[in-house]
Design an enzyme around this catalytic site. Sequence first.
Site, mmCIF file in Angstrom:
data_model
loop_
_atom_site.group_PDB
_atom_site.id
_atom_site.type_symbol
_atom_site.label_atom_id
_atom_site.label_comp_id
_atom_site.label_asym_id
_atom_site.label_seq_id
_atom_site.Cartn_x
_atom_site.Cartn_y
_atom_site.Cartn_z
ATOM 1 N N THR A 14 -10.743 -1.781 3.318
ATOM 2 C CA THR A 14 -9.571 -0.910 3.272
ATOM 3 C C THR A 14 -10.017 0.493 2.896
ATOM 4 O OG1 THR A 14 -7.432 -0.494 2.220
ATOM 5 C CG2 THR A 14 -9.100 -1.473 0.836
ATOM 6 N N GLY A 18 -5.901 2.492 -3.946
ATOM 7 C CA GLY A 18 -5.104 1.633 -4.831
ATOM 8 C C GLY A 18 -5.464 0.167 -4.657
ATOM 9 N N LYS A 19 -5.600 -0.262 -3.399
ATOM 10 C CA LYS A 19 -5.941 -1.661 -3.125
ATOM 11 C C LYS A 19 -7.339 -1.981 -3.652
ATOM 12 C CE LYS A 19 -3.171 -2.371 1.039
ATOM 13 N NZ LYS A 19 -3.208 -2.472 2.507
ATOM 14 N N ASP A 75 -3.409 -7.501 5.372
ATOM 15 C CA ASP A 75 -2.372 -6.941 6.228
ATOM 16 C C ASP A 75 -1.049 -7.413 5.645
ATOM 17 O OD1 ASP A 75 -2.117 -5.230 8.508
ATOM 18 O OD2 ASP A 75 -1.174 -6.895 9.551
ATOM 19 N N SER A 76 -0.091 -6.513 5.556
ATOM 20 C CA SER A 76 1.162 -6.897 4.907
ATOM 21 C C SER A 76 2.357 -6.236 5.568
ATOM 22 C CB SER A 76 1.103 -6.518 3.424
ATOM 23 O OG SER A 76 0.890 -5.137 3.280
ATOM 24 N N GLY A 162 7.282 1.912 -0.145
ATOM 25 C CA GLY A 162 7.730 1.234 1.068
ATOM 26 C C GLY A 162 9.185 0.780 0.984
ATOM 27 N N ASP A 164 10.530 -1.351 -1.035
ATOM 28 C CA ASP A 164 10.886 -1.904 -2.344
ATOM 29 C C ASP A 164 12.335 -1.665 -2.772
ATOM 30 O OD1 ASP A 164 8.480 -3.108 -2.819
ATOM 31 O OD2 ASP A 164 7.678 -1.528 -4.108
ATOM 32 N N ARG A 190 1.444 -9.975 -2.562
ATOM 33 C CA ARG A 190 0.007 -9.659 -2.677
ATOM 34 C C ARG A 190 -0.607 -10.459 -3.827
ATOM 35 N NH1 ARG A 190 1.020 -4.811 -2.402
ATOM 36 N NH2 ARG A 190 1.088 -4.746 -0.142
HETATM 37 P P1 IMP Z 1 -0.407 -2.163 5.343
HETATM 38 O O1 IMP Z 1 -0.778 -3.602 5.503
HETATM 39 O O2 IMP Z 1 -1.068 -1.511 4.176
HETATM 40 O O3 IMP Z 1 -0.530 -1.402 6.649
HETATM 41 O O4 IMP Z 1 1.150 -2.109 4.954
HETATM 42 C C1 IMP Z 1 2.147 -2.500 5.832
HETATM 43 C C2 IMP Z 1 3.502 -1.936 5.456
HETATM 44 O O5 IMP Z 1 4.240 -2.899 4.698
HETATM 45 C C3 IMP Z 1 3.435 -0.674 4.635
HETATM 46 O O6 IMP Z 1 4.043 0.325 5.384
HETATM 47 C C4 IMP Z 1 4.255 -0.950 3.394
HETATM 48 O O7 IMP Z 1 5.230 0.001 3.192
HETATM 49 C C5 IMP Z 1 4.916 -2.288 3.626
HETATM 50 N N1 IMP Z 1 4.694 -3.061 2.418
HETATM 51 C C6 IMP Z 1 3.657 -3.884 2.177
HETATM 52 N N2 IMP Z 1 3.738 -4.362 0.916
HETATM 53 C C7 IMP Z 1 4.840 -3.805 0.376
HETATM 54 C C8 IMP Z 1 5.430 -3.899 -0.922
HETATM 55 O O8 IMP Z 1 4.946 -4.552 -1.860
HETATM 56 N N3 IMP Z 1 6.556 -3.176 -1.107
HETATM 57 C C9 IMP Z 1 7.104 -2.402 -0.147
HETATM 58 N N4 IMP Z 1 6.591 -2.265 1.072
HETATM 59 C C10 IMP Z 1 5.464 -2.973 1.336
#
Ligand code: IMP
Length: 204
Positions: A14, A18-19, A75-76, A162, A164, A190
């Site tokens: 990544t 932060g991650k 990925d999230s 995001g 939240d 996560r």
């Molecule tokens: P990425 O995997 O870092 O590309 O994140 C994917 C998207 O999911 C980002 O735009 C985040 O805003 C949203 N996202 C992922 N985890 C969270 C969270 O814990 N809270 C709010 N949004 C999240």
Amino acid sequence: MSRKFEGDRLLIATHNKGKLEEMAHLLKPFGVSVVGAAEMDLPEPEETEDTFVGNAKIKAHAAAKATGLPALSDDSGITIDGLDGAPGVYTADWAETGNGRDFMMAMTRAHNELEAKNAPHPRTAQFRCTLVLAWPDGHDEVFEGVAPGHLIWPIRGEAGFGYDPMFIPDGHDVTFAEMDRWEKNKISHRANAVAKFIKGCFGE
Ligand code: IMP
């Protein structure tokens, strides 16, 4: 049974500081030092798959191959039941403006689409996180974390990031953005995926 992690250096695939700090903190007790993708000058591969696991695999395998180190990627995003799982892997794309990300816009879109479909309440949704640990020989292990909850409107809370402010996790009556960071980090998608990764790759 998962393949165990036996080295002392783990690449975190990544560019997000932060991650990286979060993983370094979590892995400290296991004597593992973490290296970030930016430190190794790795390019960010294109995420061309339409699943979280597909995209996480692309990132982890590309990084492991390029460095010869085991690499962990994540990925999230959020899946909304009333929108048939959207935005899913496109969670970040919904916030793209061409001039940075605007999550107020993304949350408004989610709400408007639910309204347009007259989606029933509670409007259930899940934050999802997929972690992939890939080795240079091509082996990988997948760990998935979920935080189930529902969406509200208007949004509430200032913390977090995001989506939240519109998400109330099951068993609570405040949004992720109304919780303090530590409280959220104990129950988040996560945290859930990381706990499975640690158990799978470092446990007995
Ligand atoms: P990425 O995997 O870092 O590309 O994140 C994917 C998207 O999911 C980002 O735009 C985040 O805003 C949203 N996202 C992922 N985890 C969270 C969270 O814990 N809270 C709010 N949004 C999240």
